[in-house]
Design an enzyme around this catalytic site. Structure first.
Site, PDB file in Angstrom:
ATOM      1  N   LYS A  12       3.942   1.428 -10.496  1.00 26.55           N
ATOM      2  CA  LYS A  12       5.090   1.762  -9.656  1.00 26.55           C
ATOM      3  C   LYS A  12       6.246   2.296 -10.513  1.00 26.55           C
ATOM      4  O   LYS A  12       6.206   2.184 -11.751  1.00 26.55           O
ATOM      5  CB  LYS A  12       5.499   0.506  -8.864  1.00 26.55           C
ATOM      6  CG  LYS A  12       4.386  -0.001  -7.919  1.00 26.55           C
ATOM      7  CD  LYS A  12       4.870  -1.227  -7.134  1.00 26.55           C
ATOM      8  CE  LYS A  12       3.826  -1.692  -6.133  1.00 26.55           C
ATOM      9  NZ  LYS A  12       4.351  -2.804  -5.292  1.00 26.55           N
ATOM     10  N   TYR A  52       1.703   2.958   2.825  1.00 24.60           N
ATOM     11  CA  TYR A  52       2.035   1.607   3.266  1.00 24.60           C
ATOM     12  C   TYR A  52       2.083   1.498   4.796  1.00 24.60           C
ATOM     13  O   TYR A  52       2.797   0.645   5.329  1.00 24.60           O
ATOM     14  CB  TYR A  52       3.372   1.168   2.662  1.00 24.60           C
ATOM     15  CG  TYR A  52       3.287   0.733   1.205  1.00 24.60           C
ATOM     16  CD1 TYR A  52       2.444  -0.318   0.814  1.00 24.60           C
ATOM     17  CD2 TYR A  52       4.062   1.325   0.220  1.00 24.60           C
ATOM     18  CE1 TYR A  52       2.377  -0.745  -0.512  1.00 24.60           C
ATOM     19  CE2 TYR A  52       4.001   0.908  -1.113  1.00 24.60           C
ATOM     20  CZ  TYR A  52       3.161  -0.128  -1.464  1.00 24.60           C
ATOM     21  OH  TYR A  52       3.104  -0.557  -2.781  1.00 24.60           O
ATOM     22  N   ASN A 115       7.592  -5.339  -8.438  1.00 26.92           N
ATOM     23  CA  ASN A 115       6.416  -6.010  -9.024  1.00 26.92           C
ATOM     24  C   ASN A 115       5.460  -5.063  -9.754  1.00 26.92           C
ATOM     25  O   ASN A 115       4.300  -5.382  -9.965  1.00 26.92           O
ATOM     26  CB  ASN A 115       5.710  -6.871  -7.960  1.00 26.92           C
ATOM     27  CG  ASN A 115       5.204  -6.061  -6.791  1.00 26.92           C
ATOM     28  OD1 ASN A 115       5.289  -4.832  -6.798  1.00 26.92           O
ATOM     29  ND2 ASN A 115       4.653  -6.724  -5.793  1.00 26.92           N
ATOM     30  N   HIS A 118       0.548  -1.623  -8.107  1.00 25.23           N
ATOM     31  CA  HIS A 118      -0.172  -1.761  -6.835  1.00 25.23           C
ATOM     32  C   HIS A 118      -1.673  -1.844  -7.100  1.00 25.23           C
ATOM     33  O   HIS A 118      -2.175  -1.216  -8.022  1.00 25.23           O
ATOM     34  CB  HIS A 118       0.104  -0.540  -5.950  1.00 25.23           C
ATOM     35  CG  HIS A 118      -0.869  -0.417  -4.797  1.00 25.23           C
ATOM     36  ND1 HIS A 118      -0.701  -1.100  -3.616  1.00 25.23           N
ATOM     37  CD2 HIS A 118      -2.039   0.266  -4.680  1.00 25.23           C
ATOM     38  CE1 HIS A 118      -1.728  -0.820  -2.807  1.00 25.23           C
ATOM     39  NE2 HIS A 118      -2.550   0.009  -3.426  1.00 25.23           N
ATOM     40  N   GLU A 129      -6.970   4.912   0.239  1.00 21.59           N
ATOM     41  CA  GLU A 129      -5.912   5.221  -0.740  1.00 21.59           C
ATOM     42  C   GLU A 129      -6.379   6.294  -1.725  1.00 21.59           C
ATOM     43  O   GLU A 129      -5.602   7.176  -2.101  1.00 21.59           O
ATOM     44  CB  GLU A 129      -5.494   3.928  -1.462  1.00 21.59           C
ATOM     45  CG  GLU A 129      -4.777   2.965  -0.529  1.00 21.59           C
ATOM     46  CD  GLU A 129      -4.572   1.559  -1.082  1.00 21.59           C
ATOM     47  OE1 GLU A 129      -4.049   0.707  -0.338  1.00 21.59           O
ATOM     48  OE2 GLU A 129      -4.939   1.291  -2.248  1.00 21.59           O
TER      49      GLU A 129
END
Ligand code: UDP
Ligand code: MG
Length: 151
Positions: A12, A52, A115, A118, A129
């Site tokens: 990310k 998402y 965080n 992914h 994805e």
């Protein structure tokens, strides 16, 4: 579960900004996973809303999309035995504070909204994805290590 299972792993924007790209990729390579697709991309909010889509009704969704669009990401497909479940275990829990030491989030992150990485949560979402992030396709290749990684 198969030796050729694939998972979508994405570093990310915070992972990229914090210089953790090499460390995160190294963990997957050292474990035995094979890179079959990799690129840097700066995704649009629209693309991230698709990625998402399952979370569209969550209160954190708008902030999540802004965070994910705030800078470039590294999009990766790793292939190997039980790649989806093992990739999730290597990430830790969604909340880094609840992630075991030794996991990526448990070692490098503190806040759920930052965080750093992914990972697909099922083979079905991995396939979706991979199609979304790599419409150009992935690269199949045979690693010389395969006979030493698998019986
Ligand atoms: N997220 C958040 N707040 C929450 C839950 C999730 O900001 O309360 C963010 C977090 O970055 C997470 C992402 O939304 O990684 C996607 O949520 P999901 O439940 O799919 O967690 P993941 O599969 O990434 O562990
Ligand atoms: Mg998820």
């Amino acid at each position: 579960m198969s030796n050729t299972e694939r998972t979508y792993i994405m570093i990310k924007p915070d992972g990229v900004q914090r210089g953790l790209v090499g460390k995160i990729i190294a963990r997957f390579e050292e474990r035995g996973f094979k890179i079959v697709a990799l690129k840097m991309a700066h995704p649009t909010e629209d693309h991230l809303r698709k990625h998402y889509a399952d979370l569209a009704n969550k209160p954190f969704f708008p902030g999540l999309v802004k965070y994910m669009a705030s800078g470039p990401v590294i999009a990766i497909v790793f292939e190997g035995l039980d790649a989806v479940k093992t990739g999730r275990a290597m990430l830790g829990a969604t909340n880094p504070l609840a992630s075991p030491i030794g996991s990526i989030r448990g070692d490098f992150a503190l806040a759920v909204g930052r965080n750093i990485c992914h990972g697909s949560d099922s083979v079905e979402s991995a396939n979706k994805e991979i199609d979304l992030w790599f419409p150009e396709g992935i690269t199949s290749w045979k690693s010389v290590y395969e006979g030493w990684l698998y019986e």
